[in-house]
Enzyme design. Structure first.
Site, short mmCIF file in Angstrom:
data_model
loop_
_atom_site.label_atom_id
_atom_site.label_comp_id
_atom_site.label_asym_id
_atom_site.label_seq_id
_atom_site.Cartn_x
_atom_site.Cartn_y
_atom_site.Cartn_z
N GLU A 46 -27.64 68.37 -28.77
CA GLU A 46 -27.04 67.03 -28.67
C GLU A 46 -27.58 66.20 -29.83
OE1 GLU A 46 -29.02 64.75 -25.63
OE2 GLU A 46 -27.35 63.33 -25.41
N ASN A 109 -21.20 59.67 -27.32
CA ASN A 109 -22.14 60.77 -27.54
C ASN A 109 -21.28 62.03 -27.48
OD1 ASN A 109 -24.18 62.64 -27.53
ND2 ASN A 109 -25.50 61.50 -26.11
N LYS A 126 -19.51 62.81 -24.01
CA LYS A 126 -20.42 62.83 -22.86
C LYS A 126 -19.96 61.87 -21.76
CE LYS A 126 -25.41 62.43 -21.98
NZ LYS A 126 -26.69 62.21 -22.71
N GLU A 145 -28.91 54.94 -23.32
CA GLU A 145 -27.59 55.37 -23.79
C GLU A 145 -26.48 54.44 -23.32
OE1 GLU A 145 -28.69 59.91 -23.14
OE2 GLU A 145 -26.69 59.71 -23.96
N CYS A 171 -26.23 67.24 -22.37
CA CYS A 171 -27.47 66.76 -21.79
C CYS A 171 -27.41 66.41 -20.30
CB CYS A 171 -28.01 65.60 -22.62
SG CYS A 171 -29.78 65.44 -22.40
N ASN A 196 -31.43 66.36 -25.27
CA ASN A 196 -32.64 65.69 -25.76
C ASN A 196 -33.30 65.16 -24.49
OD1 ASN A 196 -32.25 64.35 -29.05
ND2 ASN A 196 -30.80 65.75 -28.13
N1 ING Z 1 -31.53 62.83 -21.39
C1 ING Z 1 -32.10 63.16 -20.14
C2 ING Z 1 -31.40 64.27 -19.41
O1 ING Z 1 -30.55 64.09 -18.58
C3 ING Z 1 -33.07 62.44 -18.03
C4 ING Z 1 -32.28 61.97 -19.24
C5 ING Z 1 -34.34 63.02 -18.19
C6 ING Z 1 -32.52 62.34 -16.78
C7 ING Z 1 -35.05 63.48 -17.09
C8 ING Z 1 -33.22 62.79 -15.65
C9 ING Z 1 -34.50 63.35 -15.79
O2 ING Z 1 -31.77 65.40 -19.67
C10 ING Z 1 -30.24 62.72 -21.82
N2 ING Z 1 -30.06 62.48 -23.12
O3 ING Z 1 -29.27 62.82 -21.06
#
Ligand code: ING
Length: 309
Positions: A46, A109, A126, A145, A171, A196
């Site tokens: 991503e 995204n 996304k 985001e 993601c 990410n």
């Molecule tokens: N990042 C993370 C993801 O969904 C996140 C946000 C991290 C959500 C940890 C829940 C727990 O992997 C992105 N960019 O979506």
């Protein structure tokens, strides 16, 4: 068997000031590595051209524009398109998209799927945007985001390519079962996605910051993709931007997962790393005809609540 040799090209950190040209050099180095492994398709992460800028709150939201692409391809990424075409390799590339729609500026995204002939086969935006729109006084949030990107408006399309049916996600999408189901109902046999994802997740309990147990971020990363693959009879290729990026630790764990849910290849570093596997697209057919015969075994008259609220 319909074999596609797929490479997951995991990226290490991209610094805020790192030029797109410098990043493209890293993408090209991994393209050549994947070529040496005989790969026909390379999956990049991503937002593979810039640092993950939604970790910051820009007072002026338009400062996000500098991290987005106004056209694709463009002079910065053209060398990647040209070399991939020369080598006859297709690829998935995630990036920030800046566009004009309905008379106004929009950011998405986005990811594209590029064929072995260098043409863009399809685009995905996304759908599941995590994080916040506004600053977080508690200092827990690491993702904004919603502040910069619009919810994807292209649905969950699938594309006939590489001798099968290909799907894309990005993601946070991987955490939602609807993502995989929407594409497997259209016959997706391989879903590719970049991510990410921070290794540390903090939440407020009362007025104290509480850190999620460290093992859960890695466990959940593979849990959701293995479940998605198994429950939807498809290959899942998940590719990280990893390592310490502008002070935030991103997890690695890039992997290639079979329709059985087995992880068949996994990255072991948090740097630029290429892993590869032969994906037999026919492997999904057995479960599709038995356990997960959607036509026979799903009871859609009972599922209305899933889209009703
Ligand atoms: N990042 C993370 C993801 O969904 C996140 C946000 C991290 C959500 C940890 C829940 C727990 O992997 C992105 N960019 O979506």
């Amino acid at each position: 068997p319909r074999l596609v040799r797929v490479a997951a090209a995991q990226l290490g950190p991209i610094a805020r000031e790192e030029s797109r040209a410098a990043v493209v050099e890293r993408l090209l180095a991994m393209l050549h590595k994947a070529h040496s492994f005989g790969a026909q398709l390379v999956v990049y992460p991503e937002m593979a051209l810039t640092t993950f800028f939604p970790r910051w709150v820009f007072d002026d939201v338009d400062d996000a524009d500098a991290f987005c692409e106004t056209s694709m391809p463009n002079p910065d990424v053209q060398p990647l398109f040209d070399e991939a075409k020369r080598l006859g390799i297709g690829f998935y590339l995630g990036y920030g998209e800046l566009t004009q729609e309905e008379g106004r500026k929009k950011r998405f995204n986005t990811s594209i799927l590029v064929g072995a002939d260098g043409s863009i086969i399809g685009k995905y935006r996304k759908v599941h945007l995590p994080g916040r729109k506004d600053a977080d006084p508690t200092g827990c949030a690491g993702n904004f985001e919603k502040r910069y990107y619009e919810v994807g408006n292209l649905g969950f399309p699938v594309f006939r390519a590489f001798d099968g049916v290909m799907g894309m996600a990005i993601c946070n999408d991987r955490r939602w079962p609807e993502t995989y189901r929407a594409m497997s109902l259209q016959g997706a046999e391989l879903i590719m996605l970049g991510y990410n994802t921070g290794t540390v997740k903090r939440t407020m309990v009362g007025n104290a910051q509480v850190q999620e147990p460290a093992h859960l971020s890695s466990f959940h990363n593979h849990l959701v993709m293995q479940a998605g693959a198994y429950q939807n009879c498809c290959w899942v290729v998940g590719v990280a931007k990893a390592g310490m990026e502008e002070g935030v630790e991103f997890m690695g764990g890039s992997c290639i997962i079979a329709p059985t849910g087995d992880i068949v290849a996994q990255a072991v570093t948090t740097a630029d790393e290429v892993i590869v596997a032969d994906c037999d697209l026919d492997l999904s057919l057995h479960n599709r005809r038995t356990t997960f015969n959607f036509e026979v075994n799903r009871q859609i008259q009972t599922y209305g609540i899933i889209t009703a609220q």
